[in-house]
Design an enzyme around this catalytic site. Structure first.
Site, PDB file in Angstrom:
ATOM      1  N   GLY B  43       0.794  -1.222   0.000  1.00 15.31           N
ATOM      2  CA  GLY B  43       0.000   0.000   0.000  1.00 15.31           C
ATOM      3  C   GLY B  43       0.826   1.271   0.000  1.00 15.31           C
ATOM      4  O   GLY B  43       0.291   2.351  -0.233  1.00 15.31           O
ATOM      5  N   CYS B 255     -26.562 -11.033 -20.897  1.00 20.80           N
ATOM      6  CA  CYS B 255     -26.308 -12.374 -20.364  1.00 20.80           C
ATOM      7  C   CYS B 255     -27.173 -12.700 -19.150  1.00 20.80           C
ATOM      8  O   CYS B 255     -27.199 -13.836 -18.699  1.00 20.80           O
ATOM      9  CB  CYS B 255     -24.828 -12.567 -20.025  1.00 20.80           C
ATOM     10  SG  CYS B 255     -24.297 -11.726 -18.531  1.00 20.80           S
ATOM     11  N   CYS B 277     -23.090  -5.947 -18.753  1.00 27.49           N
ATOM     12  CA  CYS B 277     -21.858  -6.200 -17.997  1.00 27.49           C
ATOM     13  C   CYS B 277     -20.731  -5.338 -18.542  1.00 27.49           C
ATOM     14  O   CYS B 277     -20.582  -5.208 -19.753  1.00 27.49           O
ATOM     15  CB  CYS B 277     -21.413  -7.656 -18.149  1.00 27.49           C
ATOM     16  SG  CYS B 277     -22.471  -8.852 -17.362  1.00 27.49           S
ATOM     17  N   CYS B 283     -19.182 -11.630 -19.782  1.00 26.41           N
ATOM     18  CA  CYS B 283     -20.522 -11.561 -20.364  1.00 26.41           C
ATOM     19  C   CYS B 283     -20.637 -12.544 -21.537  1.00 26.41           C
ATOM     20  O   CYS B 283     -21.614 -13.293 -21.643  1.00 26.41           O
ATOM     21  CB  CYS B 283     -20.788 -10.136 -20.841  1.00 26.41           C
ATOM     22  SG  CYS B 283     -22.514  -9.791 -21.218  1.00 26.41           S
TER      23      CYS B 283
END
Lengths: 201, 299
Positions: B43, B255, B277, B283
């Site tokens: 991080g 989908c 999507c 998808c």
């Protein structure tokens, strides 16, 4: 007399392959990886040599401990080759970015760079040449990169190295990252890794 | 003897004009060292010497520099832009690497060893031998609160992150809920506040204890940060306003998925719209599976 051996056979790709293994080792501490692209420049073992050859150049300070060789001239061979292939030169322990030490030597880890609060990345990586991963104290590791915990041995280690691993004197995010090397094998211990001692043998 | 023009053509034809993966070896080593530091300090934004790339900042130069430093001959690369494999940014980056590395590329998530992404994490769960490379525009999560780098660096050093909680609190005061929906701040390994790049907060839970290594590159700002696999990543929230992800009332129009991130698409000038999507590979796979199922029931 100086004796220059060949470096990586395929410099670009071998360095990339080694880096990916080093990345795997450090992002998943305790995972053993094999670096087999170069036999190494004695007295450095194969893994140590390949890490230095993959990551170091004239921008990095490298320190090789005198404990690695029996005589003072023993390190000359490694230095000549590393200087020839990567342009690395010797740096005092306190300023080095990459240090190669022996696992059994009496180390003063307080004098090694551990970064600053604002820039913890200004810390050293310590490459420890060890006697194998089937001897020495048994540790349990946990922390980032480790799914639950792993148990392993890191070879015969000096007391102050074991003390530092169990209870680092630097407070996170400051710290030192370790890479334990034996022949072609590498196991890394990040500063985030928590070690517990299970048994001394 | 070959003429100059013949030689010039031969040079033009060969891809050997560039080093493998475009960057020179010294630059790659520098970036590789920065990645290793990033992995050791999850991080934390590691500064690195960003290079001029053959495309403008904002086109993913940070991600490209990272990919160039990690890719090898055996890698299979997938590039997505907002989840899609077929948008300009994804196509051009994929072409770039197949040209300068001569490596295999794919659109299938499970076949890729390295996935470079702009602003999405694939729907399909990633595996431990995959690396996800993020393109990051602004790596500093505190930048809009404190514009001075000298100050934000100090705030990270002192773990002084209260102002970010205040920002989320202001959302609640203003809207009644945390309105931040992308680039939602996270804490990595209980220490560093991190901007997960502008991924929708829908993807934040995938950062936590991920199987795959995730590395983030910001080209303009010259920062690299990482999340190793199996690392705790916590999205900031409050006890009475827990973190939650987006939900949609309708499924994907193509989908029928109920559990994916959907893009809203305008389909005419009457205000008609559909939801599909954003992950095109997922998808298409869902649609193919349904077609296969229908086919089976007919035959």
């Amino acid at each position: 007399m100086q004796h220059i051996e060949s470096g990586f056979i395929d410099g670009i790709h071998n360095a990339q392959q080694c880096f990916r293994y080093i990345l795997k080792a450090l992002s998943e501490p305790g995972t053993e990886v094999t670096l087999n692209k170069h036999p190494g420049f004695s007295p450095l073992n194969a893994a140590t040599s390949q890490i230095i050859m993959s990551l170091c150049d004239q921008q990095t300070g490298v320190y090789l401990s005198s404990a690695l060789a029996e005589s003072r001239d023993g390190l000359e061979h490694a230095w000549h080759n590393l200087a020839f292939h990567n342009g690395v030169s010797s740096t005092p322990m306190e300023q080095a970015d990459y240090l190669v030490v022996s696992g059994t030597e009496d180390l003063n880890l307080q004098s090694i760079k551990a970064g600053t609060d604002a820039s913890p990345e200004l810390s050293a990586s310590v490459l420890v040449q060890t006697t194998g991963f089937d001897k020495g104290p048994r540790f349990r590791l946990s922390g980032p990169g480790i799914k639950h915990s792993v148990e392993l041995q890191l070879g015969d280690l000096s007391d102050n190295l074991v003390d530092y691993l169990l209870k680092p004197s630097h407070r996170y995010p400051l710290g030192i990252d370790f890479m334990f090397c034996h022949q072609q094998s590498l196991v890394a211990i990040s500063r985030t890794t928590k070690l517990e001692l299970i048994s001394c043998m | 003897m070959t003429s100059f023009s013949q030689q010039a053509t031969a040079l033009d034809d060969s891809s050997q004009q560039y080093n493998f993966a475009y960057l020179d070896e010294q630059t790659k080593r520098m970036i590789r060292r920065a990645i290793l530091k990033g992995v050791a300090i999850p991080g934390y934004q590691v500064p690195f010497g960003g290079r001029e790339m053959p495309m403008p900042y904002g086109w993913g130069t940070g991600g490209i520099m990272l990919s160039a430093s990690i890719l090898g001959q055996d890698d299979v690369l997938k590039v997505i832009d907002q989840g899609a494999d077929d948008t300009t940014n994804a196509v051009s980056i994929r072409h770039f690497f197949s040209k300068v590395c001569d490596i295999a590329t794919t659109e299938k998530t499970e076949q890729a060893s390295v996935i470079q992404t702009r602003h999405r994490i694939p729907e399909q769960a990633l595996s431990n031998n995959q690396i996800l490379v993020f393109q990051v525009p602004i790596p500093e999560p505190l930048r809009f609160i404190e514009p001075r780098e000298t100050e934000t660096k100090k705030m990270h050093a002192l773990e002084e992150y209260g102002s970010m909680q205040v920002k989320l609190y202001e959302d609640i005061v203003k809207y009644g809920y945390i309105a931040t929906s992308y680039a939602y701040p996270v804490t990595v390994h209980g220490r560093y506040l991190m901007d997960p790049s502008p991924i929708p907060k829908f993807d934040n839970p995938k950062l936590h204890q991920s199987e795959a290594l995730m590395i983030f590159g910001a080209g303009r700002e010259k920062r690299i940060y990482c999340i190793p696999p199996y690392t705790d990543v916590h999205s900031l929230d409050f006890d009475d306003h827990p973190f939650s992800i987006q939900q949609w009332d309708e499924p994907c129009s193509l989908c029928g998925s109920h559990d994916t991130f959907l893009d809203e698409v305008l389909i005419d000038d009457q205000g008609q719209r559909m939801f599909i999507c954003s992950d095109t590979d997922y998808c298409q796979k869902q649609q193919a599976a349904q077609l296969g199922a229908e086919h089976d029931s007919v035959s």
